[in-house]
Design a protein around this motif. Sequence first.
Motif, PDB file in Angstrom:
ATOM      1  N   SER A  96       0.845  -1.193   0.000  1.00 50.78           N
ATOM      2  CA  SER A  96       0.000   0.000   0.000  1.00 50.78           C
ATOM      3  C   SER A  96       0.880   1.242   0.000  1.00 50.78           C
ATOM      4  O   SER A  96       2.045   1.200   0.420  1.00 50.78           O
ATOM      5  N   LEU A  97       0.303   2.324  -0.491  1.00 59.56           N
ATOM      6  CA  LEU A  97       0.981   3.614  -0.538  1.00 59.56           C
ATOM      7  C   LEU A  97       0.154   4.630   0.241  1.00 59.56           C
ATOM      8  O   LEU A  97      -1.076   4.656   0.118  1.00 59.56           O
ATOM      9  N   GLN A  98       0.831   5.459   1.016  1.00 60.61           N
ATOM     10  CA  GLN A  98       0.170   6.551   1.724  1.00 60.61           C
ATOM     11  C   GLN A  98       0.785   7.852   1.246  1.00 60.61           C
ATOM     12  O   GLN A  98       1.993   8.062   1.405  1.00 60.61           O
ATOM     13  N   VAL A  99      -0.023   8.714   0.645  1.00 60.58           N
ATOM     14  CA  VAL A  99       0.466   9.995   0.129  1.00 60.58           C
ATOM     15  C   VAL A  99       0.259  11.065   1.195  1.00 60.58           C
ATOM     16  O   VAL A  99      -0.845  11.238   1.711  1.00 60.58           O
ATOM     17  N   PHE A 100       1.344  11.797   1.521  1.00 57.39           N
ATOM     18  CA  PHE A 100       1.305  12.769   2.610  1.00 57.39           C
ATOM     19  C   PHE A 100       1.288  14.215   2.136  1.00 57.39           C
ATOM     20  O   PHE A 100       1.066  15.123   2.947  1.00 57.39           O
ATOM     21  N   GLY A 101       1.511  14.453   0.859  1.00 50.76           N
ATOM     22  CA  GLY A 101       1.522  15.819   0.365  1.00 50.76           C
ATOM     23  C   GLY A 101       2.563  15.971  -0.724  1.00 50.76           C
ATOM     24  O   GLY A 101       2.858  15.029  -1.463  1.00 50.76           O
ATOM     25  N   GLY A 102       3.110  17.183  -0.826  1.00 49.33           N
ATOM     26  CA  GLY A 102       4.068  17.486  -1.873  1.00 49.33           C
ATOM     27  C   GLY A 102       5.445  16.907  -1.616  1.00 49.33           C
ATOM     28  O   GLY A 102       5.668  16.137  -0.668  1.00 49.33           O
ATOM     29  N   ILE A 103       6.384  17.285  -2.460  1.00 49.12           N
ATOM     30  CA  ILE A 103       7.750  16.768  -2.368  1.00 49.12           C
ATOM     31  C   ILE A 103       8.323  17.026  -0.977  1.00 49.12           C
ATOM     32  O   ILE A 103       8.205  18.116  -0.431  1.00 49.12           O
ATOM     33  N   GLY A 104       8.929  16.014  -0.396  1.00 48.98           N
ATOM     34  CA  GLY A 104       9.513  16.092   0.942  1.00 48.98           C
ATOM     35  C   GLY A 104       8.600  15.590   2.033  1.00 48.98           C
ATOM     36  O   GLY A 104       9.063  15.259   3.130  1.00 48.98           O
ATOM     37  N   CYS A 105       7.300  15.508   1.749  1.00 52.96           N
ATOM     38  CA  CYS A 105       6.354  15.101   2.801  1.00 52.96           C
ATOM     39  C   CYS A 105       6.478  13.616   3.142  1.00 52.96           C
ATOM     40  O   CYS A 105       6.240  13.217   4.287  1.00 52.96           O
ATOM     41  N   GLY A 106       6.831  12.800   2.166  1.00 49.12           N
ATOM     42  CA  GLY A 106       7.064  11.393   2.460  1.00 49.12           C
ATOM     43  C   GLY A 106       8.246  11.207   3.393  1.00 49.12           C
ATOM     44  O   GLY A 106       8.176  10.432   4.361  1.00 49.12           O
ATOM     45  N   HIS A 107       9.321  11.947   3.125  1.00 51.30           N
ATOM     46  CA  HIS A 107      10.492  11.860   3.992  1.00 51.30           C
ATOM     47  C   HIS A 107      10.203  12.438   5.380  1.00 51.30           C
ATOM     48  O   HIS A 107      10.693  11.906   6.389  1.00 51.30           O
ATOM     49  N   ALA A 108       9.409  13.497   5.451  1.00 51.83           N
ATOM     50  CA  ALA A 108       9.040  14.046   6.760  1.00 51.83           C
ATOM     51  C   ALA A 108       8.238  13.019   7.561  1.00 51.83           C
ATOM     52  O   ALA A 108       8.475  12.822   8.764  1.00 51.83           O
ATOM     53  N   ALA A 109       7.300  12.347   6.910  1.00 51.57           N
ATOM     54  CA  ALA A 109       6.502  11.333   7.595  1.00 51.57           C
ATOM     55  C   ALA A 109       7.384  10.190   8.090  1.00 51.57           C
ATOM     56  O   ALA A 109       7.197   9.675   9.205  1.00 51.57           O
ATOM     57  N   LYS A 110       8.363   9.787   7.275  1.00 51.23           N
ATOM     58  CA  LYS A 110       9.255   8.697   7.681  1.00 51.23           C
ATOM     59  C   LYS A 110      10.084   9.105   8.899  1.00 51.23           C
ATOM     60  O   LYS A 110      10.280   8.309   9.834  1.00 51.23           O
TER      61      LYS A 110
END
Length: 301
Positions: A160-174
């Motif tokens: 599954s994929l969870q989208v958190f927002g724009g560029i950088g938001c995936g790394h912030a969530a991690k």
Amino acid sequence: MGGDMRVGLIGAGLMGRGMGHRLIAAGHSLGVVAHHKREVIDELVAAGAREFATPAALARESDAVITCLPGTAAVEAVLFDADGAAGAARGLLVIDCSTSLPDASRDFAKRLQQQGHAFVDAPVTGGPAEAMNGQLLGLVGGEPETIERARPLLTAFCESLQVFGGIGCGHAAKLINNGLGFGILGVVSEVIATALQQRLDMPALLAMIARSGGQNRVLQGLTPWLLEGDASRPQVTVATAFKDVDYYLQLARGAGTAGPVFETVLAELRRAIDDGHGPRMLPAYPASIAARAGIKAAPER
């Protein structure tokens, strides 16, 4: 972009091994970069991957490049060094599955865009077994249309994929997720040392906690080690935990939300590294906390 894409993988380590196999199984044409650690590269080549000498050579023969590397500096090097992937012809899609700094990812995206490329940050949660079984969770940041380009590749190894927002938001969530996990590890390590010093029956204690407010996945992950001396489940080194907490603190300081808890966690992980535990898997950290009090933390296997 659909199936049978030409995809380059840079970072064929513990996680990259499973990701590479899943990409091949999904019908994509996989390329990998030569590395001094041959075992995984040779395994993927035997499974059908092509090997390239440099990231630039790999990118020239790829529609997309996936990076799964130790941190921000390594990602920057493989993208922007003289033989980096960013030198490929326009239109390359870069998917960064590393644990990295969000601001750096936004900078990388701008630099790649200037050269006609697209970028998605998609770090993952889960371990090597989940990577091999296609059961990772992808934490995604990017522009919607670019995420859709990346989806067929990410879903090869993510359930599954969870989208958190724009560029950088995936790394912030991690980083928030990892910061939370390693912060809990610091607490768990100290209370386990106290429980051992008090000579509490460990199976009974863990059974009680599992039914109470103190339950948490970090402690669950350490349970085989605490009861049987089995340190194989947590596939993260103390040095990696230190790096991720340091990244989280950089994020929190930039946001104005840093506090004393993570400064202490970082300092204690630094102390464990100074004591020689950096390359060891995470059970070495609670063991080091207990050892300072003269306590043996887990049975021998």
